[in-house]
Design an enzyme around this catalytic site. Structure first.
Site, PDB file in Angstrom:
ATOM      1  N   ILE A   1       0.860  -1.180   0.000  1.00 25.17           N
ATOM      2  CA  ILE A   1       0.000   0.000   0.000  1.00 25.17           C
ATOM      3  C   ILE A   1       0.894   1.226   0.000  1.00 25.17           C
ATOM      4  O   ILE A   1       1.730   1.391   0.888  1.00 25.17           O
ATOM      5  CB  ILE A   1      -0.941   0.037   1.220  1.00 25.17           C
ATOM      6  N   GLU A   2       0.721   2.069  -1.004  1.00 25.87           N
ATOM      7  CA  GLU A   2       1.465   3.330  -1.104  1.00 25.87           C
ATOM      8  C   GLU A   2       0.478   4.483  -0.931  1.00 25.87           C
ATOM      9  O   GLU A   2      -0.474   4.618  -1.701  1.00 25.87           O
ATOM     10  CB  GLU A   2       2.150   3.448  -2.474  1.00 25.87           C
ATOM     11  N   SER A   3       0.687   5.301   0.094  1.00 30.28           N
ATOM     12  CA  SER A   3      -0.170   6.453   0.338  1.00 30.28           C
ATOM     13  C   SER A   3       0.424   7.676  -0.352  1.00 30.28           C
ATOM     14  O   SER A   3       1.536   8.083  -0.043  1.00 30.28           O
ATOM     15  CB  SER A   3      -0.295   6.712   1.845  1.00 30.28           C
TER      16      SER A   3
END
Length: 491
Positions: free
Chosen positions: A276-278
Site C-alpha cells: 500500500i502506497e499512500s
C-alpha cells in the site's frame, strides 16, 4: 452395503465441516463504508495529529496496548532505538503488517494505532467483526521499522541505507529484524505499508493516485503463482472499496522486479504480499484523510482474509486497475514569454516544490522541473500566461528589524511594486515563515531563473508591470491574492 454406509457418513462429515465455524469462514461481505467511518471516528488515536512524529511518541502508545496485545522487543536500530512487534488474535491464518520502513513514510503507522484501538474495543456495534478477526487471524504488527529515519524524518536509516534495498545483504540491523520476524512468524499474508510522492497520478489523468496498490513480483518474469495470485485478488477487493471512497484515484504501482526489495522477496519466500502506497489528496498536507482511508481498507482487507473473501475476485480485476503515472506538478505556467538574445519565446514551465527538513520545522524548496511543451503534465495549479513576460524582481533596499515586522498585506504591497525580496537585521537562517515574499538575512541576493533546475522566484509582467509573482514556487495573483499555506525560509 458397507460402502454405501461409509459413503453416507463421509458425506455427513464433510457437510458438518462445511457448516462448522472451525472449518469454514463466515461468508465474506464488504464492510459498509458508514460502519468503517464510524469505527475510525470512534477509535482514531488522539495522541497523533500530524505525520512528523518520532519514536518516543509511539512508545507509550505501544505500551498501553500491552494487555490485549503480546508485545515483543525484536531488537534495536543503528542508534539503539527499540523495534517492537505487537501480536493479536488466535486464528490459524497469520498476517504480518509492517510500516515506516522509510522514516518519512508515516501515514500507515498512524492508521495502525487507530486499528489497535479498534481491536481493543467492545460493545460498540463492531463486536461481530472483531470476534471474526480474532478467531480466524493471528496478526503481527511492526510499526516503525526505521525509527532512526523517523527521528530525522528522512527515507534512509542512520547508515544511510534504504532498508527496502537491504532484504538480501542484511547490512542494517533493522533489515535483519524484519527478515527474522517474517521467518519466525511465517505469515500467509503480509502488508508492506509505504508512502509515495504526491506527484503520482492515475496515468494520463489529472487525478492524484491517493492510494496505489501492488502485488510485488517475485521474479524478473513477473510470473503469477498461487502466493502472488492471492495478493492480487485481495487487492481487487480493496480496490472495490476504494472506488467508493476515492473514485478514480487508485493506481497500480510498477511491478518491475527489484531483487533487493523486501516486498518482492517476502512474496518470493511464500507470503502473499500487498503493498500500500499512500500518495496525496487535495487539502490534506498532513495526510489525515489518507490515514482514515488506510484504516478502512486495511480493516476491510483483514475481513477479506478472515473469510477468504478474496477468492471471489480475479487477477483480471487486479490488472484492470490503471497504472501509476508521475505526471503531476505543483504549478504549470503555460505560454510564458522569455527573452533570449533579444528574441521573445513562449514556453511552458513545470514547477515542483520539495520539502526540506529543518530543526525549526520544514520548508519548501521549489525549482523548474521541466520546460517547453508541458501538455503531458497536469498541475495542481495552472496558469495561462499568454501575453505575460518573465521579469526579474528587486530587493527592497531598507532592511526590516525582523520578519515579525512584515505582514502578508505588506508583502503583497511590496510585490506589486516589483520587490520580490526583503532584508532583515535579525533572524536565523532557514527560519520558517509564512510570508509570500523572500526574506534575506545572510545574503544580499537570491536565486531565480526559468531554466530547468532554477529556483522559481520571478514576476510575470504585463507591459513591464508585475501581474503575478512566483515566490519559491508559490503563485501569487497580485490583483486578487488568495490565502494559502506558505512555508518559506529565511535565506
Amino acid at each position: 452395503m458397507y460402502t454405501r454406509f461409509k459413503a453416507h457418513w463421509i458425506f455427513l462429515f464433510l457437510l458438518a465441516c462445511a457448516t462448522s465455524p472451525s472449518f469454514s469462514q463466515t461468508a465474506y461481505q464488504k464492510l459498509p463504508v458508514e460502519k468503517l467511518e464510524q469505527a475510525y471516528t470512534t477509535y482514531k488515536e488522539p495522541a497523533i495529529t500530524h505525520r512528523r512524529f518520532k519514536h518516543e511518541t509511539i512508545q507509550p502508545l505501544i505500551q498501553k496496548h500491552g494487555t490485549d496485545f503480546k508485545l515483543e522487543e525484536l531488537g534495536k536500530s543503528v542508534d539503539g532505538r527499540t523495534i517492537t512487534s505487537m501480536k493479536w488474535g488466535q486464528g490459524q491464518t497469520k498476517v504480518m503488517l509492517w510500516s515506516q520502513m522509510h522514516g518519512n513514510e508515516s501515514t500507515a503507522t498512524m492508521a495502525l494505532f487507530d486499528l489497535f484501538n479498534f481491536l481493543e474495543g467492545e460493545n460498540d456495534g463492531h463486536d461481530e467483526v472483531r470476534e471474526l478477526l480474532k478467531s480466524q487471524l493471528s496478526l503481527k504488527f511492526i510499526p516503525m521499522i526505521n525509527p532512526d529515519g523517523a527521528e530525522a524524518f528522512k527515507r534512509r536509516n542512520s547508515l544511510d541505507i534504504d532498508l527496502n534495498r537491504d532484504a538480501i545483504s542484511q547490512i542494517s540491523p533493522e533489515a535483519v529484524i524484519l527478515k527474522q520476524a517474517r521467518d519466525d512468524f511465517e505469515p500467509e499474508f503480509g502488508f508492506n505499508l509505504h508512502d509515495q510522492q504526491i506527484y503520482y497520478n492515475v496515468v494520463n489523468t489529472p487525478k492524484q493516485a491517493t492510494i496505489s496498490l501492488l502485488a510485488p513480483a517475485y521474479n524478473y518474469e513477473t510470473d503469477i503463482n498461487e502466493v502472488r495470485g492471492r495478493a492480487m485478488k485481495t487487492i481487487a477487493g480493496m480496490n472495490e472499496l476504494l472506488q467508493e471512497l476515492i473514485p478514480g484515484q487508485v493506481g497500480k504501482y510498477d511491478d518491475a522486479f527489484e531483487p533487493r526489495a523486501f516486498g518482492d522477496n517476502i512474496q518470493k519466500w511464500g507470503t502473499s504480499t500487498i503493498l500500500i502506497e499512500s500518495g496525496g489528496y487535495l487539502g490534506d498536507p498532513e495526510k489525515q484523510h489518507i490515514r482514515k482511508i488506510n484504516f478502512m481498507i486495511i480493516l476491510n482487507a483483514l475481513n477479506q482474509i478472515a473469510t477468504r473473501g478474496y477468492e471471489q475476485y480475479t487477477t483480471e480485476q487486479y490488472f484492470a486497475i490503471p497504472d501509476n503515472g508521475f505526471q503531476l506538478m505543483d504549478l504549470i505556467i503555460n505560454e510564458m514569454q522569455v527573452k533570449v538574445k533579444g528574441e521573445w519565446y513562449p514556453l511552458d514551465i513545470a514547477i515542483r516544490r520539495r520539502e526540506t527538513e529543518n530543526p525549526a520545522g520544514y520548508y519548501m524548496s521549489a525549482s523548474v522541473e521541466d520546460l517547453g511543451d508541458m501538455q503531458v503534465f497536469f498541475g495542481f495549479e495552472t496558469l495561462d500566461a499568454t501575453g505575460l513576460q518573465y521579469l526579474e524582481g528587486k530587493v527592497f533596499p531598507t532592511p526590516f528589524e525582523s520578519v515579525n515586522e512584515l505582514t502578508e498585506a505588506k508583502a503583497v504591497e511590496l510585490l506589486r511594486e516589483g520587490y520580490l525580496a526583503v532584508k532583515v537585521k535579525n533572524g536565523e537562517a532557514r527560519q520558517v515563515h509564512p510570508l509570500p515574499i523572500l526574506v534575506l538575512k545572510t545574503t544580499e541576493k537570491y536565486s531565480s531563473g526559468w531554466m530547468t533546475g532554477s529556483a522559481t522566484n520571478f514576476f510575470l509582467a504585463k507591459e513591464g508591470k508585475p501581474r503575478y509573482a512566483v515566490v519559491n514556487g508559490y503563485l501569487i495573483d497580485l490583483e486578487n491574492p488568495k490565502k494559502q499555506e506558505i512555508r518559506n525560509r529565511i535565506y
